[in-house]
Scaffold this active site. Sequence first.
Site, PDB file in Angstrom:
ATOM      1  N   SER A   1       0.830  -1.209   0.000  1.00 29.83           N
ATOM      2  CA  SER A   1       0.000   0.000   0.000  1.00 29.83           C
ATOM      3  C   SER A   1       0.869   1.266   0.000  1.00 29.83           C
ATOM      4  O   SER A   1       1.567   1.550   0.986  1.00 29.83           O
ATOM      5  CB  SER A   1      -0.898  -0.049   1.248  1.00 29.83           C
ATOM      6  OG  SER A   1      -1.259   1.242   1.651  1.00 29.83           O
TER       7      SER A   1
HETATM    8  N1  LIG Z   1      -6.797   8.371   1.261  1.00 26.72           N
HETATM    9  C1  LIG Z   1      -6.365   7.200   1.988  1.00 26.72           C
HETATM   10  C2  LIG Z   1      -6.363   6.007   1.061  1.00 26.72           C
HETATM   11  C3  LIG Z   1      -6.097   4.720   1.800  1.00 26.72           C
HETATM   12  C4  LIG Z   1      -6.336   3.499   0.920  1.00 26.72           C
HETATM   13  O1  LIG Z   1      -6.904   3.596  -0.189  1.00 26.72           O
HETATM   14  N2  LIG Z   1      -5.914   2.335   1.444  1.00 26.72           N
HETATM   15  C5  LIG Z   1      -6.151   1.111   0.720  1.00 26.72           C
HETATM   16  C6  LIG Z   1      -4.837   0.326   0.585  1.00 26.72           C
HETATM   17  S1  LIG Z   1      -3.695   1.203  -0.441  1.00 26.72           S
HETATM   18  C7  LIG Z   1      -7.096   0.251   1.545  1.00 26.72           C
HETATM   19  O2  LIG Z   1      -6.986   0.186   2.737  1.00 26.72           O
HETATM   20  N3  LIG Z   1      -8.036  -0.428   0.862  1.00 26.72           N
HETATM   21  C8  LIG Z   1      -8.936  -1.349   1.445  1.00 26.72           C
HETATM   22  C9  LIG Z   1     -10.382  -0.977   1.300  1.00 26.72           C
HETATM   23  O3  LIG Z   1     -10.678   0.150   0.847  1.00 26.72           O
HETATM   24  O4  LIG Z   1     -11.224  -1.805   1.636  1.00 26.72           O
HETATM   25  C10 LIG Z   1      -4.958   7.458   2.568  1.00 26.72           C
HETATM   26  O5  LIG Z   1      -4.179   8.183   1.916  1.00 26.72           O
HETATM   27  O6  LIG Z   1      -4.658   6.967   3.661  1.00 26.72           O
END
Ligand SMILES: N[C@@H](CCC(=O)N[C@@H](CS)C(=O)NCC(=O)O)C(=O)O
Length: 240
Positions: free
Chosen positions: A33
Amino acid sequence: MIIFHLITLCFYMSSISGTLGNNAMDLYYFPLSPPSRAALMTMKVLGLNPNIKIVNIPEGEQMKPEFLKINPLHQIPVLNDGGFIISESVVIMKYLVDTYAKDDTLFPKDPRKAAVTLQRMLFISAYMFPRMVGYMAGPILDGEEPDAEKGQKLEEAINHLNNFIGDNQWVAGNTMTAADIIAVSNIATIDASGAFDLKAYPNLWQWYGRIKEALSSAGYNEVIKKGADMFGKAFKDVVH
Ligand SMILES: N[C@@H](CCC(=O)N[C@@H](CS)C(=O)NCC(=O)O)C(=O)O
């Protein structure tokens, strides 16, 4: 193929869990990530050694009730600093610098410099990162062919970053800030995908060399490059 990646990930995850310290600070994290890596890299630059709590996104661990109590938005990264729980990579990074940095270089206090730093960070987080996911997720998760239009959208973001850097040394001016950390976490992933010729963006390419060098002693290869390469390999394996 996906199973193979998950097995590789498990090896990687156990290695990273074993090398990090033990204190009252937890980071909910997954190595592939980009926002998670940006948060961890910031901690390393600040000399902080959080407990790493792996949330295996491909296995859906973010949907487990115990994690949803920590972040109902089911996203990583999440920081738990002695009971203070906060999500969003940009916010985590700013909080860490405001709380633990010896000075304000990574996140300037001067209002205009702060505004430019935050603008660049949000550009990466809210503009470039979604375009990168939009382009790369389909091929990695569903074996789809890369979509040329989504590729153009990502290339547009790369071009904007090149222009933001311009004649400056860094992403938000002539001092290295947290904006450089979140930018390189994303650019290293794009680079590892092999899908774009980053050398065609000379300001960005020179900055990329500079930031890798600046972060090397804080663990760039372990924190940023390793996860970026795994993400990139997952893309390349499907596309080539
Ligand atoms: N805007 C957030 C984005 C976080 C994000 O998209 N995380 C993803 C992994 S890269 C996630 O946890 N995805 C799992 C989901 O949405 O269920 C940040 O910058 O922290």
